[in-house]
Design a protein around this motif. Structure first.
Motif, PDB file in Angstrom:
ATOM      1  N   SER A 279      47.723  13.960  -8.371  1.00 21.71           N
ATOM      2  CA  SER A 279      48.193  12.866  -9.228  1.00 21.71           C
ATOM      3  C   SER A 279      49.609  13.222  -9.666  1.00 21.71           C
ATOM      4  N   TYR A 280      50.475  13.389  -8.682  1.00 24.53           N
ATOM      5  CA  TYR A 280      51.837  13.897  -8.906  1.00 24.53           C
ATOM      6  C   TYR A 280      52.613  12.967  -9.848  1.00 24.53           C
ATOM      7  N   PRO A 281      53.184  13.518 -10.937  1.00 28.42           N
ATOM      8  CA  PRO A 281      53.746  12.646 -11.973  1.00 28.42           C
ATOM      9  C   PRO A 281      55.232  12.321 -11.849  1.00 28.42           C
ATOM     10  N   PHE A 282      55.968  13.081 -11.018  1.00 24.49           N
ATOM     11  CA  PHE A 282      57.432  12.964 -11.039  1.00 24.49           C
ATOM     12  C   PHE A 282      57.904  12.027  -9.925  1.00 24.49           C
ATOM     13  N   ASN A 283      57.844  10.729 -10.195  1.00 25.70           N
ATOM     14  CA  ASN A 283      58.120   9.721  -9.181  1.00 25.70           C
ATOM     15  C   ASN A 283      59.541   9.768  -8.640  1.00 25.70           C
ATOM     16  N   ALA A 284      60.463  10.329  -9.419  1.00 29.49           N
ATOM     17  CA  ALA A 284      61.859  10.380  -8.975  1.00 29.49           C
ATOM     18  C   ALA A 284      62.014  11.189  -7.692  1.00 29.49           C
ATOM     19  N   PHE A 285      61.065  12.062  -7.407  1.00 24.23           N
ATOM     20  CA  PHE A 285      61.155  12.892  -6.203  1.00 24.23           C
ATOM     21  C   PHE A 285      60.375  12.302  -5.032  1.00 24.23           C
ATOM     22  N   LEU A 286      59.714  11.183  -5.239  1.00 25.99           N
ATOM     23  CA  LEU A 286      58.940  10.536  -4.180  1.00 25.99           C
ATOM     24  C   LEU A 286      59.774   9.432  -3.529  1.00 25.99           C
ATOM     25  N   GLN A 301      42.243   8.111 -10.255  1.00 25.81           N
ATOM     26  CA  GLN A 301      43.561   8.695 -10.000  1.00 25.81           C
ATOM     27  C   GLN A 301      44.368   7.910  -8.970  1.00 25.81           C
ATOM     28  N   ILE A 302      43.694   7.114  -8.149  1.00 28.29           N
ATOM     29  CA  ILE A 302      44.370   6.449  -7.032  1.00 28.29           C
ATOM     30  C   ILE A 302      45.282   5.336  -7.553  1.00 28.29           C
ATOM     31  N   GLY A 303      46.565   5.455  -7.259  1.00 21.87           N
ATOM     32  CA  GLY A 303      47.552   4.487  -7.724  1.00 21.87           C
ATOM     33  C   GLY A 303      47.896   4.610  -9.193  1.00 21.87           C
ATOM     34  N   LYS A 304      47.463   5.678  -9.829  1.00 19.98           N
ATOM     35  CA  LYS A 304      47.659   5.823 -11.273  1.00 19.98           C
ATOM     36  C   LYS A 304      49.131   6.029 -11.637  1.00 19.98           C
ATOM     37  N   ARG A 305      49.859   6.782 -10.821  1.00 15.54           N
ATOM     38  CA  ARG A 305      51.240   7.122 -11.165  1.00 15.54           C
ATOM     39  C   ARG A 305      52.257   6.601 -10.147  1.00 15.54           C
ATOM     40  N   TYR A 306      51.779   6.260  -8.978  1.00 13.57           N
ATOM     41  CA  TYR A 306      52.689   5.830  -7.904  1.00 13.57           C
ATOM     42  C   TYR A 306      51.966   4.744  -7.114  1.00 13.57           C
ATOM     43  N   ALA A 308      50.100   2.694  -4.590  1.00 12.01           N
ATOM     44  CA  ALA A 308      49.418   2.998  -3.331  1.00 12.01           C
ATOM     45  C   ALA A 308      49.129   1.706  -2.579  1.00 12.01           C
ATOM     46  N   ASP A 309      49.393   1.716  -1.269  1.00  5.94           N
ATOM     47  CA  ASP A 309      49.048   0.577  -0.419  1.00  5.94           C
ATOM     48  C   ASP A 309      47.600   0.661   0.046  1.00  5.94           C
ATOM     49  N   VAL A 310      47.128   1.888   0.228  1.00  4.28           N
ATOM     50  CA  VAL A 310      45.755   2.116   0.663  1.00  4.28           C
ATOM     51  C   VAL A 310      45.162   3.218  -0.205  1.00  4.28           C
ATOM     52  N   GLY A 311      43.954   3.026  -0.682  1.00  6.25           N
ATOM     53  CA  GLY A 311      43.265   4.053  -1.445  1.00  6.25           C
ATOM     54  C   GLY A 311      41.983   4.467  -0.751  1.00  6.25           C
ATOM     55  N   CYS A 312      41.757   5.772  -0.665  1.00  4.18           N
ATOM     56  CA  CYS A 312      40.530   6.313  -0.079  1.00  4.18           C
ATOM     57  C   CYS A 312      39.877   7.221  -1.112  1.00  4.18           C
ATOM     58  N   ALA A 313      38.799   6.735  -1.718  1.00  4.55           N
ATOM     59  CA  ALA A 313      38.125   7.510  -2.757  1.00  4.55           C
ATOM     60  C   ALA A 313      37.056   8.382  -2.107  1.00  4.55           C
ATOM     61  N   GLY A 314      37.375   9.671  -1.977  1.00  6.20           N
ATOM     62  CA  GLY A 314      36.421  10.564  -1.334  1.00  6.20           C
ATOM     63  C   GLY A 314      36.895  11.999  -1.326  1.00  6.20           C
ATOM     64  N   ASP A 315      36.017  12.875  -0.895  1.00  8.07           N
ATOM     65  CA  ASP A 315      36.317  14.296  -0.758  1.00  8.07           C
ATOM     66  C   ASP A 315      37.460  14.487   0.232  1.00  8.07           C
ATOM     67  N   ALA A 316      38.429  15.324  -0.130  1.00  3.97           N
ATOM     68  CA  ALA A 316      39.627  15.499   0.706  1.00  3.97           C
ATOM     69  C   ALA A 316      39.269  16.016   2.091  1.00  3.97           C
ATOM     70  N   GLY A 317      38.453  17.047   2.154  1.00  7.35           N
ATOM     71  CA  GLY A 317      38.124  17.646   3.443  1.00  7.35           C
ATOM     72  C   GLY A 317      37.409  16.688   4.369  1.00  7.35           C
ATOM     73  N   LYS A 318      36.373  16.004   3.857  1.00  8.23           N
ATOM     74  CA  LYS A 318      35.607  15.074   4.681  1.00  8.23           C
ATOM     75  C   LYS A 318      36.458  13.879   5.110  1.00  8.23           C
ATOM     76  N   THR A 319      37.302  13.399   4.209  1.00 13.51           N
ATOM     77  CA  THR A 319      38.173  12.268   4.537  1.00 13.51           C
ATOM     78  C   THR A 319      39.163  12.649   5.633  1.00 13.51           C
ATOM     79  N   LEU A 320      39.763  13.826   5.500  1.00 13.19           N
ATOM     80  CA  LEU A 320      40.734  14.276   6.502  1.00 13.19           C
ATOM     81  C   LEU A 320      40.067  14.506   7.849  1.00 13.19           C
ATOM     82  N   GLU A 321      38.866  15.018   7.848  1.00 13.21           N
ATOM     83  CA  GLU A 321      38.155  15.238   9.116  1.00 13.21           C
ATOM     84  C   GLU A 321      37.911  13.908   9.827  1.00 13.21           C
ATOM     85  N   TRP A 322      37.521  12.867   9.052  1.00 14.12           N
ATOM     86  CA  TRP A 322      37.293  11.553   9.673  1.00 14.12           C
ATOM     87  C   TRP A 322      38.596  10.999  10.241  1.00 14.12           C
TER      88      TRP A 322
END
Length: 568
Positions: A279-286, A301-306, A308-322
């Protein structure tokens, strides 16, 4: 019928939950808890670690939870002791670490009478806690304890139990109904439509960049496989340092004030940003304009600070594997390769800075030398300030663990974190890397390391200043004020406490001091005098920063009479 006192049941439940140690300080409103804790301690079932300040105990509990994922526990008296824990508990709250605080209270029949040390603890802890409950009776205790711990785990936060001093003395019937002391951890996958949408955005990307946060811890290989397939450089948030090795070919290091120039450049030129577990807060660097995919196990957390065009609510490892299994392999790797070349040049620049043998010693030099004596599986507890910058940039993590106070960024977290690190991993090297300002805030608990024979190594970057604030004042165009520190000789302090101390004022003394420190079986302090005027310059200096610093220099010259005015 067999009977137990409620205080004994409390300690039994903690042991059943797998709690093997508690940080705290005894006192009058928890004596009825300390007695059964003493018996369990002497039986080898659970350890009591007596700290010298309750803030250090709470910070240590938070650090233990961050390092291990297990519950950190602290115990404190009513009134002042409970108040002291707040800083450490807020650190746990903001870094989403499961912590249980057991707080004594005046006896039940004295509540509401303005009795000695009576404080409204439920109100005090209302903002910091995900679970905040006063135990009203012995019969209530088992269920409430289990619910508090389960809530701390499932909601990744602080549970507070307030225990009036008479309740632990009450006897309980042996057949009182208990809930079970366990929780079930789910594996969460995003909805298929969200995964398909993310796949399409990734397949269309020409210049993808990944910003990985601490949510990717435990998913390092899945992250690498994903980035490799889409030819995307990986930028790490500060709490995620160590998720992949700093010198991995895909890694561009950190972002922002503490980051690298290649990471900044990649962000500014990306057409697709993939946020994973952050949930990176420093938008000036994005990026100003980029298609954005946000993966997080917490939908909040999805789209909370920056945006998002697409949100994927799930475990990072399992999502990345898919995603890795379903996306196209990217053939054009020029964007990645360009930044890999930039990163090689960045490391050469860092090596030149770290090779500087001038006196006062450059802080970068200290981190470079520490890298040479630190084991591959060492634990680094890093304090807040310029020391965070130097460690983030100049310590090349391979497989070491790295913790700090991330969101609260509280000075003084380094030493308590090292205490927790050595408790969690008794056979590993554990370092606290501190500035003199941060170390001075909790240094009294160095004697805790001595008492419990915890061979932690404290590296103090001693510049007799609150140096980050000095730099911030100068960037604003102001004259430095209120940042000078009067310090003791920290090496002699270590010896006075019963530990070992090394004072380093010359570059040639540094290698031997570090090598001797890591060979000791006692806690050590290496007190290194470093250059107070070495600015923690960001990877990208803005015009406003440069202008402010120039204004500061002009003010200093006029104030100190160093600039001759033309005759009138």
């Amino acid at each position: 019928m067999f009977r137990k006192k409620a205080g004994e049941v409390l300690i039994d439940l903690l042991i059943q939950w797998g709690v093997d140690h508690i940080y705290g300080m005894p006192g009058d409103s928890i004596n009825s808890i300390v007695e059964p804790l003493r018996k369990a301690h002497e039986a080898g079932k659970i350890k009591f670690i007596q700290v010298r300040h309750e803030e250090a105990g709470a910070l240590a509990a938070a650090a233990y939870a961050k390092l291990t994922g297990k519950l950190g526990v602290c115990l404190t008296i009513a009134g002042p002791g409970s108040i002291h824990t707040l800083n450490g508990l807020y650190d746990a709250k903001l870094d989403r670490a499961p912590v249980l605080a057991i707080c004594g209270q005046v006896e039940s029949d004295l509540l509401g009478t303005d009795f000695f040390q009576e404080v409204n603890l439920e109100r005090l802890f209302d903002d910091v806690a995900v679970y905040n409950q006063r135990i009203m009776s012995a019969e209530q205790l088992p269920t409430v304890v289990n619910q508090a711990i389960r809530t701390a785990y499932t909601r990744h936060g602080v549970a507070v139990l307030t225990v009036p001093d008479d309740v632990p003395k009450f006897e309980m019937e042996g057949d009182i109904r208990y809930t079970k002391p366990f929780y079930v951890k789910p594996q969460i996958m995003p909805e298929l439509k969200d995964l398909e949408q993310a796949k399409q955005v990734i397949n269309d990307a020409e210049k993808p960049v990944i910003l990985a946060g601490k949510g990717t811890k435990g998913a390092s290989q899945a992250l690498i496989d994903f980035a490799e397939k889409i030819a995307a450089p990986i930028v790490l948030s500060l709490p995620a340092k160590g998720v992949i090795p700093d010198e991995h070919p895909l890694c561009l290091g950190g972002l922002g004030q503490i980051g690298t120039k290649p990471a900044y450049n990649a962000m500014q030129n990306a057409d697709t940003l993939i946020l994973i577990g952050t949930s990176y807060p420093f938008n000036a660097f994005l990026p100003d304009k980029a298609k954005t995919i946000h993966v997080d196990i917490d939908p909040y957390q999805i789209g909370k600070r920056y945006p998002a065009d697409v949100g994927c609510a799930g475990d990072a490892g399992k999502t990345l594997e898919w995603l890795t299994a379903h996306i196209k392999a990217k053939q054009d790797r020029s964007f990645l390769e360009h930044h890999q070349e930039m990163m090689k040049r960045w490391w050469k620049k860092m090596e030149q800075e770290e090779a500087d043998d001038s006196v006062p010693i450059k802080p970068q030099k200290v981190l470079r030398m520490l890298n040479q004596v630190a084991h591959d599986d060492a634990v680094l507890s890093v304090d807040v300030g310029n020391v965070t910058v130097w460690t983030a940039r100049d310590f090349r993590i391979t497989n070491q663990q790295f913790i700090l106070s991330s969101w609260l960024a509280t000075l003084g977290c380094g030493l308590p974190g090292a205490l927790a690190g050595q408790m969690a991993y008794p056979d590993k090297q554990v370092f606290a890397i501190c500035g003199d300002g941060g170390f001075g805030m909790t240094m009294n608990d160095f004697v805790t390391a001595v008492k419990y024979e915890l061979p932690i190594k404290i590296i103090v970057l001693n510049n007799h200043k609150i140096a980050m604030i000095k730099y911030e004042q100068e960037v604003m165009g102001n004259i430095e004020f209120g940042t000078n520190l009067v310090n003791p000789n920290f090496a002699k302090f270590a010896e006075a406490c019963g530990g070992i101390g090394y004072r380093v004022e010359k570059v040639e003394e540094l290698p031997q001091a570090l090598e001797q420190a890591v060979s000791q079986t006692k806690p050590c302090i290496v007190d290194v005098i470093v250059d107070a005027n070495e600015p923690p310059l960001p990877a990208k200096i803005t015009f406003a920063q440069a202008a402010g610093f120039s204004k500061h220099m002009v003010k200093e010259l006029f104030t100190e009479g160093k600039l001759d005015l033309p005759p009138i």
